[in-house]
Design an enzyme around this catalytic site. Structure first.
Site, short mmCIF file in Angstrom:
data_model
loop_
_atom_site.label_atom_id
_atom_site.label_comp_id
_atom_site.label_asym_id
_atom_site.label_seq_id
_atom_site.Cartn_x
_atom_site.Cartn_y
_atom_site.Cartn_z
N TYR A 59 0.85 -1.20 0.00
CA TYR A 59 0.00 0.00 0.00
C TYR A 59 0.88 1.24 0.00
O TYR A 59 1.88 1.28 0.72
CB TYR A 59 -0.91 0.03 1.23
CG TYR A 59 -2.35 -0.20 0.84
CD1 TYR A 59 -2.99 0.68 -0.04
CD2 TYR A 59 -3.07 -1.28 1.33
CE1 TYR A 59 -4.30 0.46 -0.42
CE2 TYR A 59 -4.38 -1.50 0.95
CZ TYR A 59 -4.99 -0.63 0.07
OH TYR A 59 -6.28 -0.83 -0.32
N ASP A 66 -6.00 13.75 -25.20
CA ASP A 66 -5.94 12.36 -24.76
C ASP A 66 -5.24 11.61 -25.88
O ASP A 66 -5.81 11.39 -26.96
CB ASP A 66 -7.37 11.85 -24.55
CG ASP A 66 -7.41 10.36 -24.18
OD1 ASP A 66 -6.38 9.67 -24.36
OD2 ASP A 66 -8.47 9.90 -23.75
N LYS A 122 -1.11 0.76 -25.20
CA LYS A 122 -1.43 0.65 -26.62
C LYS A 122 -0.11 0.75 -27.40
O LYS A 122 0.71 -0.16 -27.31
CB LYS A 122 -2.46 1.72 -27.01
CG LYS A 122 -3.79 1.56 -26.24
CD LYS A 122 -4.84 2.53 -26.70
CE LYS A 122 -6.17 2.30 -26.02
NZ LYS A 122 -6.37 3.09 -24.80
N GLU A 144 -0.50 4.89 -0.51
CA GLU A 144 -1.26 6.11 -0.82
C GLU A 144 -0.37 7.34 -0.63
O GLU A 144 0.36 7.45 0.36
CB GLU A 144 -2.50 6.20 0.07
CG GLU A 144 -3.65 5.42 -0.57
CD GLU A 144 -4.57 4.79 0.43
OE1 GLU A 144 -4.05 4.18 1.39
OE2 GLU A 144 -5.79 4.88 0.24
N THR A 202 -3.06 6.34 -22.13
CA THR A 202 -2.90 5.00 -21.56
C THR A 202 -1.44 4.60 -21.79
O THR A 202 -0.70 5.28 -22.50
CB THR A 202 -3.80 3.96 -22.26
OG1 THR A 202 -3.49 3.98 -23.66
CG2 THR A 202 -5.27 4.23 -22.05
N ARG A 237 -1.17 -2.33 -18.65
CA ARG A 237 -2.46 -1.64 -18.74
C ARG A 237 -2.52 -0.54 -17.69
O ARG A 237 -2.38 -0.82 -16.50
CB ARG A 237 -3.54 -2.70 -18.48
CG ARG A 237 -4.94 -2.39 -18.86
CD ARG A 237 -5.72 -3.68 -19.02
NE ARG A 237 -5.33 -4.29 -20.29
CZ ARG A 237 -5.80 -3.90 -21.48
NH1 ARG A 237 -6.68 -2.93 -21.57
NH2 ARG A 237 -5.41 -4.51 -22.57
N1 DSN Z 1 -9.68 3.22 -25.92
C1 DSN Z 1 -10.50 2.07 -26.24
C2 DSN Z 1 -9.95 1.43 -27.48
O1 DSN Z 1 -9.51 2.21 -28.26
O2 DSN Z 1 -10.02 0.23 -27.71
C3 DSN Z 1 -10.71 1.25 -25.12
O3 DSN Z 1 -11.28 2.05 -24.11
#
Ligand code: DSN
Length: 425
Positions: free
Chosen positions: A47, A193, A222, A49, A219, A228
């Site tokens: 933990y 984003d 990708k 925080e 993210t 993730r």
């Molecule tokens: N961002 C989505 C995708 O592109 O598959 C998943 O949330």
């Protein structure tokens, strides 16, 4: 303790599915063995925080080291002045930014969901659409490219507090400079984003949003090929314009507000095992091998889009600048839905996702399109010459969509081909 064979047998089946199938989901990738190892590490037991050096728990000296390493590498990767690596996902990174910059009921503007936008950019079933008032800009029907003139018109009229660049299914680069000019005209924040193209941006293959945006989210799993998760970045930190001060009366920096937006704003304990894996992935992304990988992802996408176009498919915007393409099935196969194609391709061990296309006449459950991306197959080692072969497999299945007898033949060829490509980069 007795090993949980039920779960591990399922994991074995998933490993086999990943190894022998052609993975074309644009948001997926295959992490390296060291990313996988650190993600499955003992850091999950801790933990923590708070932030490095300022935690609410004892014993954080080592998670402090990995989290600081992740922050430092990420800042270097994007030339950012500030970074937060704690968001559990891209959607949560967005949620933390909205919580920091908007009040409930405030208007913000993002790309229309049916034109490639993301759920967390204002869908009525997501907190972004429930707590705030989303308005949308769109792509042009004839070009498939974002209509910046319409964006400006809508922004000047409806005065959103925040304008959001970024998409889930958009294959062209973004004009962040123009968007900043629009935002400045109405005193709005500009956010990007970059969940999808982050890796291409990091190595300089696409425009740099950090130069123009107040804040950038992404993210990490990708094109960045990490575990993730989510991140938040700022090219340059600045004093908060809300008049928020420290207990000593000093004006707080936006970095401090965004940190509070993540924790305690929307999250509790950070996932330190995932953060350790983020540190590894950012280290990998700083290498020249990763840059070559990104160049290949982009080349593969371009060759694949052209191969579809040569077979008479309509690729939205007539091509791609990044790692993905959106195919509108309606001109070549008006009767066939994206859903049907997705289902048939899965039987042949080819994974794509059905996707709405701009101005789609079908619902999100049926769709008229497919979204296809090259990050995962490029990690497997596939090059330009393999792209027409994949397009051929897909075209065979779509052109004879009711012929289930064809599937085992295609699947056999797919499995034989993928058996030749290793899983780890
Ligand atoms: N961002 C989505 C995708 O592109 O598959 C998943 O949330």
């Amino acid at each position: 303790m007795k090993r949980d064979s039920l779960v591990f047998e399922i994991l074995e089946k998933e490993a086999k599915r990943q190894k022998y199938g052609i993975e074309l989901i644009a948001s997926e990738n295959f992490v390296s063995d060291q990313v996988l190892e650190s993600m499955g590490s003992i850091m999950t037991n801790k933990y923590a925080e708070g932030y490095p050096g300022k935690r609410y728990y004892g014993g954080c000296q080592h998670v402090d080291e990995t989290e600081q390493l992740a922050i430092d590498r990420l800042k270097e990767l994007f030339g950012a002045e500030w970074a937060n690596v704690q968001p559990h996902s891209g959607a949560q990174a967005n949620m933390a930014v909205f919580l920091t910059l908007l009040k409930p009921g405030d208007v913000f503007m993002g790309l229309d969901l049916s034109h490639g936008g993301h759920l967390s950019h204002g869908s009525h079933v997501n907190s972004s659409g429930i707590l705030y008032k989303p308005i949308a800009y769109k792509v042009k029907e004839d070009t498939g490219i974002v209509d910046y003139d319409e964006m400006e018109e809508v922004a000047l009229r409806d005065k959103p507090k925040l304008i959001l660049a970024g998409a889930s299914a958009y294959s062209r680069d973004w004009d962040y400079k123009r968007m900043r000019e629009i935002a400045d005209k109405i005193g709005a924040f500009l956010m990007a984003d970059i969940a999808h193209p982050a890796g291409l941006i990091a190595v300089g293959l696409l425009n740099d949003p950090l130069k123009y945006c107040h804040v950038v989210t992404s993210t990490t799993h990708k094109t960045l090929r990490g575990p993730r998760g989510g991140i938040i970045l700022m090219g340059q930190d600045f004093d908060n314009p809300f008049g928020k001060t420290t207990p000593k009366g000093v004006i707080r920096k936006m970095s401090s507000l965004f940190n509070s937006g993540v924790f305690p704003g929307i999250q509790g304990g950070p996932l330190e095992h995932v953060i350790a894996a983020k540190a590894v992935a950012f280290g990998e992304a700083l290498t020249k091998e990763y840059k070559y990988y990104m160049i290949q992802v982009k080349k593969n996408a371009e060759v694949m889009a052209n191969a579809f176009i040569e077979k008479g498919y309509h690729v939205i915007s007539d091509g791609t600048d990044n790692h993905l393409m959106l195919i509108d099935l309606r001109n070549k196969f008006p009767e066939i839905t994206g859903r049907k194609v997705e289902n048939m391709l899965v039987l042949a061990d080819i994974t794509v996702n059905k996707n709405m296309v701009p101005f789609d006449s079908r619902s999100p459950f049926q769709t008229s399109g497919l979204r296809i991306g090259t990050p995962a197959i490029t990690t497997r080692g596939m090059k330009e010459e393999h792209m027409p072969v994949i397009v051929d497999f897909i075209d065979q299945v779509i052109s004879d969509i009711e012929n289930e007898d064809l599937i085992p033949k295609v699947r056999k060829e797919v499995n034989e081909m993928m058996g030749e490509f290793p899983m780890f980069a």
